[in-house]
Design an enzyme around this catalytic site. Structure first.
Site, PDB file in Angstrom:
ATOM      1  CD  GLU A 191      -1.527  -0.556   3.557  1.00  0.00           C
ATOM      2  OE1 GLU A 191      -2.710  -0.715   3.216  1.00  0.00           O
ATOM      3  OE2 GLU A 191      -1.155  -0.443   4.732  1.00  0.00           O
ATOM      4  CB  CYS A 240     -13.323  14.511  26.382  1.00  0.00           C
ATOM      5  SG  CYS A 240     -14.508  14.702  25.030  1.00  0.00           S
ATOM      6  CG  HIS A 296      -9.624  16.215  23.886  1.00  0.00           C
ATOM      7  ND1 HIS A 296      -9.348  14.939  24.300  1.00  0.00           N
ATOM      8  CD2 HIS A 296     -10.882  16.190  23.392  1.00  0.00           C
ATOM      9  CE1 HIS A 296     -10.393  14.160  24.058  1.00  0.00           C
ATOM     10  NE2 HIS A 296     -11.343  14.896  23.503  1.00  0.00           N
ATOM     11  CD  GLU A 355      -5.954  15.634  25.427  1.00  0.00           C
ATOM     12  OE1 GLU A 355      -6.400  16.480  26.241  1.00  0.00           O
ATOM     13  OE2 GLU A 355      -6.665  14.731  24.930  1.00  0.00           O
TER      14      GLU A 355
HETATM   15  N1  GLN Z   1     -17.879   9.776  24.140  1.00  0.00           N
HETATM   16  C1  GLN Z   1     -17.956  11.153  24.509  1.00  0.00           C
HETATM   17  C2  GLN Z   1     -18.629  12.004  23.433  1.00  0.00           C
HETATM   18  O1  GLN Z   1     -18.716  11.599  22.312  1.00  0.00           O
HETATM   19  C3  GLN Z   1     -16.590  11.709  24.870  1.00  0.00           C
HETATM   20  C4  GLN Z   1     -15.627  11.715  23.741  1.00  0.00           C
HETATM   21  C5  GLN Z   1     -14.197  11.904  24.189  1.00  0.00           C
HETATM   22  O2  GLN Z   1     -13.836  11.624  25.327  1.00  0.00           O
HETATM   23  N2  GLN Z   1     -13.350  12.345  23.291  1.00  0.00           N
HETATM   24  O3  GLN Z   1     -19.057  13.097  23.724  1.00  0.00           O
END
Ligand code: GLN
Length: 542
Positions: free
Chosen positions: A153, A386, A513, A515
């Site tokens: 690939e 999240c 997030h 991070e």
């Molecule tokens: N599952 C959750 C959502 O879709 C959190 C997603 C995550 O932690 N990135 O909102």
């Protein structure tokens, strides 16, 4: 054509996971520190259009770019080493390339022609690479070709790179080949044959590498270097050792010491400049010398593949280096708590801090909720990210606000108290690829809160990747029960929750997030705050 751009292609031989991404990012940094503007593209030869639908358990984390691309984790290395912001276009996959060509064929753009890998697919690949260079206006574009030379690939991408050497000119292209020289455990010998074979494989398709970076467990022996150089028709200085070091952040220093960027500069006819490595060296020193151990529980369900949470681990390292703290990770598998294999007390006993990790789906959720309860009640500094934030809301709803059976509808659509529910804009969404709430969005921080103290400003842009949110119908009852909403999106979605300091030393959770925007020399405030609280240093901020 190239408009003066220099292209550095990075290929890999012998095996995958050799750290090509780190080599690419390190070279990028070394040219950036020489005053050039640098970008980096990752090519992933899989058929997926992007990494968004792939399981982090197999492929490592999905890295989210500022513009909402769901990309390969190597883009995270590039952004961190280069201290830059890349876009979704910096990750090219087979899926994207074929999709574009097939759509064009259906429109009739190739009317009368037979559409083929060469030239149509290779043209599309070259045009995508060049358009990144053009649109970003960089002096140097690194192009890392994922996978291993010899993979079926990867061939169209290598062929496109081969053609680019011809079209852009030898002095505008450079090929770095990263390959493994294993050390035999029985005899302790450093073996060069696999490197030779992979160079042969490259040549077979018409690419002569200009330099070879040899991954090996201990410094490359002179004899091995000479052998590889001779075989590859290269001067010995074009063969460099990329041996195991204590941290990935030492790799740029390793490559610089061996003169690789100068060698590349000469080939590319770039003016020779001396890089200022001072701040980077200081960072590495601080990272290696950080002596105050802080044990951080990492609570999630992909804990066996640490790459699933790569950016979070790096964010902790960046914050630790700044504070002189060494984060020691204790991986806590939420399903073990949930299924009673370990008690939450045993799992979390004695930790100094915890991160409740992002995630999807039902497995391990009750374990995470139990863990959050432990952290809240035992006043252990905690950062939820999240899904971690959403489950903190569920825990608070159930155990403090008295909303029995409260849940997220992602896990229990029939819950009597859907405190976390699908974002309204997600209701009609059927396709799963690239349809979450993605990328950087503004977040307003409420003055005087922990979140505001940490960031020191009231408006931040953080990256997102989710479908669910705190349900508006429960804003009042949760706040009345004492949960503080300290960050808001412009649409009125809850972005940050926290508890007042009199109740908890550090309880913060974010829908975004943080991070993804942590950089070695610019750690992200939530991680600084967590480690500061855990190590007893003065909390940061205004
Ligand atoms: N599952 C959750 C959502 O879709 C959190 C997603 C995550 O932690 N990135 O909102």
């Amino acid at each position: 054509m190239g408009g003066g751009v220099k292209y550095i292609f990075v290929t890999g031989g012998v095996l995958s996971s050799l750290g090509k991404g780190i080599v690419t990012a390190s070279l990028g940094l070394l040219f950036k520190l020489r005053g050039f503007s640098v970008g980096a593209v990752k090519i992933d030869p899989y058929i997926n259009v992007d990494a968004g639908t792939m399981n982090p358990y197999m492929h490592g984390e999905v890295y989210v770019t500022e513009d909402g691309g769901e990309t390969d984790l190597d883009l995270g290395h590039y952004e961190r080493f280069l201290h830059t912001t890349l876009s979704r276009k910096h990750n090219i996959t087979t899926g994207q390339v074929y999709k574009a060509v097939i759509e064009r064929e259906r429109r009739g753009d190739y009317l009368g022609q037979t559409v083929q890998i060469i030239p149509h697919i290779t043209d599309e690949i070259k045009s995508r690479i060049r358009s990144v260079a053009r649109e970003t206006g960089v002096d140097i574009l690194l192009v890392e070709i994922g996978g291993t030379v010899g993979d079926i690939e990867g061939l169209p991408f290598l062929e496109a790179a081969r053609q680019m050497r011809l079209e852009e000119g030898v002095e505008n292209t450079f090929f770095v080949h990263v390959a493994l020289a294993p050390v035999l455990s029985t005899t302790g010998e450093q073996k060069t044959k696999p490197v030779q074979h992979s160079v042969n494989e490259l040549r077979r398709i018409g690419i002569q590498p200009d330099a070879i970076v040899v991954r090996t467990s201990r410094p490359l022996e002179e004899e091995a270097r000479r052998k590889i150089a001779l075989f590859a028709t290269l001067p010995p200085e074009a063969v460099v050792s990329d041996h195991d070091v204590e941290t990935i952040y030492m790799v740029p220093l390793l490559l610089e010491e061996q003169g690789l960027p100068s060698y590349i500069s000469r080939h590319l006819r770039l003016p020779e400049r001396r890089p200022d490595l001072g701040p980077w060296r200081d960072f590495v020193e601080r990272l290696l010398n950080a002596s105050k151990r802080v044990e951080v529980a990492m609570i999630g369900k992909y804990t066996k593949l640490h790459d699933s949470y790569l950016s979070i681990i790096e964010a902790l390292n960046h914050a630790g280096a700044r504070l002189g703290v060494k984060p020691v990770l204790r991986w806590v598998e939420a399903t073990d708590i949930e299924e009673g294999r370990v008690s939450v007390d045993d799992a979390l006993e004695g930790v100094d801090a915890a991160i409740v990790l992002p995630g999807f789906g039902a497995r391990g959720v009750e374990g995470k909720i139990e863990a959050i309860r432990y952290l809240r009640e035992n006043k252990v500094p905690m950062l939820g990210i999240c899904f971690g934030m959403q489950l903190a809301v569920v825990e608070y709803a159930r155990n403090v606000a008295g909303l029995e059976g409260a849940h997220t509808t992602e896990v229990n659509p029939k819950t009597p108290h859907p405190v976390i529910d699908l974002l309204p804009e997600q209701r009609g969404v059927r396709e799963l690829g690239g349809t979450m709430r993605l990328g950087a969005r503004p977040v307003r921080l409420v003055e005087g809160t922990l979140a505001h103290r940490l960031y020191g400003v009231t408006l931040v842009y953080e990256r997102h990747r989710h479908r669910y949110e705190v349900n508006r119908d429960y804003y009042d009852v949760l706040q009345e029960a004492g949960l503080v909403f300290s960050g808001w999106s412009p649409e009125g979605l809850v972005e940050v929750i926290e508890l007042p300091r009199r109740e908890h030393p550090f309880y913060l959770a974010t829908q975004f997030h943080p991070e993804f925007k942590s950089r070695p020399l610019d750690p992200r405030p939530p991680f600084l705050g967590l480690l500061a609280a855990a190590s007893g240093s003065e909390p940061l901020g205004v």
